[in-house]
Design a protein around this motif. Sequence first.
Motif, PDB file in Angstrom:
ATOM      1  N   UNK A  82       0.794  -1.233   0.000  1.00  0.00           N
ATOM      2  CA  UNK A  82       0.000   0.000   0.000  1.00  0.00           C
ATOM      3  C   UNK A  82       0.818   1.269   0.000  1.00  0.00           C
ATOM      4  N   UNK A  83       2.094   1.180  -0.382  1.00  0.00           N
ATOM      5  CA  UNK A  83       2.969   2.348  -0.246  1.00  0.00           C
ATOM      6  C   UNK A  83       2.686   3.419  -1.297  1.00  0.00           C
ATOM      7  N   UNK A  84       2.802   4.681  -0.870  1.00  0.00           N
ATOM      8  CA  UNK A  84       2.753   5.834  -1.762  1.00  0.00           C
ATOM      9  C   UNK A  84       3.651   6.914  -1.176  1.00  0.00           C
ATOM     10  N   UNK A  85       4.495   7.504  -2.016  1.00  0.00           N
ATOM     11  CA  UNK A  85       5.427   8.525  -1.546  1.00  0.00           C
ATOM     12  C   UNK A  85       5.475   9.729  -2.470  1.00  0.00           C
ATOM     13  N   UNK A  86       5.971  10.847  -1.952  1.00  0.00           N
ATOM     14  CA  UNK A  86       6.045  12.087  -2.732  1.00  0.00           C
ATOM     15  C   UNK A  86       7.354  12.798  -2.421  1.00  0.00           C
ATOM     16  N   UNK A  87       8.120  13.064  -3.475  1.00  0.00           N
ATOM     17  CA  UNK A  87       9.350  13.842  -3.369  1.00  0.00           C
ATOM     18  C   UNK A  87       9.156  15.196  -4.037  1.00  0.00           C
ATOM     19  N   UNK A  88       9.992  16.143  -3.689  1.00  0.00           N
ATOM     20  CA  UNK A  88       9.954  17.469  -4.308  1.00  0.00           C
ATOM     21  C   UNK A  88      11.351  17.800  -4.813  1.00  0.00           C
TER      22      UNK A  88
ATOM     23  N   UNK B 163      10.632   6.225   3.436  1.00  0.00           N
ATOM     24  CA  UNK B 163      10.604   4.846   2.938  1.00  0.00           C
ATOM     25  C   UNK B 163      10.799   3.850   4.072  1.00  0.00           C
ATOM     26  N   UNK B 164      10.426   4.268   5.261  1.00  0.00           N
ATOM     27  CA  UNK B 164      10.616   3.400   6.426  1.00  0.00           C
ATOM     28  C   UNK B 164       9.837   2.101   6.276  1.00  0.00           C
ATOM     29  N   UNK B 165       8.583   2.199   5.817  1.00  0.00           N
ATOM     30  CA  UNK B 165       7.772   0.988   5.692  1.00  0.00           C
ATOM     31  C   UNK B 165       8.352   0.031   4.644  1.00  0.00           C
ATOM     32  N   UNK B 166       8.949   0.579   3.585  1.00  0.00           N
ATOM     33  CA  UNK B 166       9.563  -0.277   2.577  1.00  0.00           C
ATOM     34  C   UNK B 166      10.804  -0.967   3.132  1.00  0.00           C
ATOM     35  N   UNK B 167      11.582  -0.239   3.925  1.00  0.00           N
ATOM     36  CA  UNK B 167      12.738  -0.866   4.577  1.00  0.00           C
ATOM     37  C   UNK B 167      12.280  -1.977   5.515  1.00  0.00           C
ATOM     38  N   UNK B 168      11.184  -1.732   6.235  1.00  0.00           N
ATOM     39  CA  UNK B 168      10.649  -2.733   7.152  1.00  0.00           C
ATOM     40  C   UNK B 168      10.158  -3.956   6.378  1.00  0.00           C
ATOM     41  N   UNK B 169       9.590  -3.741   5.196  1.00  0.00           N
ATOM     42  CA  UNK B 169       9.104  -4.872   4.403  1.00  0.00           C
ATOM     43  C   UNK B 169      10.249  -5.811   4.022  1.00  0.00           C
ATOM     44  N   UNK B 170      11.415  -5.249   3.707  1.00  0.00           N
ATOM     45  CA  UNK B 170      12.574  -6.087   3.392  1.00  0.00           C
ATOM     46  C   UNK B 170      13.004  -6.878   4.627  1.00  0.00           C
ATOM     47  N   UNK B 171      12.984  -6.232   5.778  1.00  0.00           N
ATOM     48  CA  UNK B 171      13.342  -6.921   7.029  1.00  0.00           C
ATOM     49  C   UNK B 171      12.385  -8.075   7.288  1.00  0.00           C
ATOM     50  N   UNK B 172      11.085  -7.822   7.106  1.00  0.00           N
ATOM     51  CA  UNK B 172      10.097  -8.888   7.310  1.00  0.00           C
ATOM     52  C   UNK B 172      10.259  -9.999   6.276  1.00  0.00           C
ATOM     53  N   UNK B 173      10.707  -9.656   5.073  1.00  0.00           N
ATOM     54  CA  UNK B 173      10.937 -10.675   4.068  1.00  0.00           C
ATOM     55  C   UNK B 173      11.997 -11.667   4.508  1.00  0.00           C
TER      56      UNK B 173
END
Length: 237
Positions: free
Chosen positions: A36-42, A189-199
């Motif tokens: 469910x990730x969504x991010x925004x950079x400027x 991108x904390x949740x994405x980093x966490x997803x790799x850890x959970x993987x």
Amino acid sequence: MQTGFRLNLSPVKEPLGFVKFVEWLTAVLAFGTCGGYSGRNVLSISCSENSTETLPFSFFYPFRLNQVLLVENNATLCNQTVPEAHLIGDSSSSAEFFVAVAVLAFLYSMVALLVYLGYMHVYRDSDFGPIFDFVMTAAFAFLWLVCSSAWARGLQMVKDTTSTTGLHSSLHLCQTRLGACEVTEYASMRSLNISVVFGFLNLIVWFVNAWFVYKESRWHSQKVNARQAAGQGPGPI
């Protein structure tokens, strides 16, 4: 042999059932933190000493970055007409593979828990149940290794592409005005980093669970019986 549903909570108190519950939970957390990730950079572009353009862009699962539009065709930036520009790269295959494995692992763990809690008397009285469970558990351990490694690499591509260096490659204006482009707001991108850890955590949990499932199979019992017979030696003549 009775084959009807017979509720028994004791398997959850044993390593076989408890680890399966942990697999169910970690699988939920793995696809929940990625899917469910969504991010925004400027991106900030310094046009002159007193003039700065800001260029926001959003990216999200499944991270088809080459479809993320940075600049529309013939848009004006820093008083220059620039062509259409997109981000570079595509991490969708690794992200979708990771989420697919997590969802399948979640479903299999849920079904296995149902069998443990209601049909453990059938599971342990047959050869097929433990052997099938062992093969599936070992297969998921291997799939977690592959998909977690692929997603870790895909996530690094997402980070590189959405960084200042990556955007210099995506936007021609940044190439002609060196040092003028910089990402000033980064999405977390904390949740994405966490997803790799959970993987990789799932890899460990499924690998450990394979041993407990193997102990329930006739392969293990045959090996134990063979060792016991060898230890007793030949009978009296």
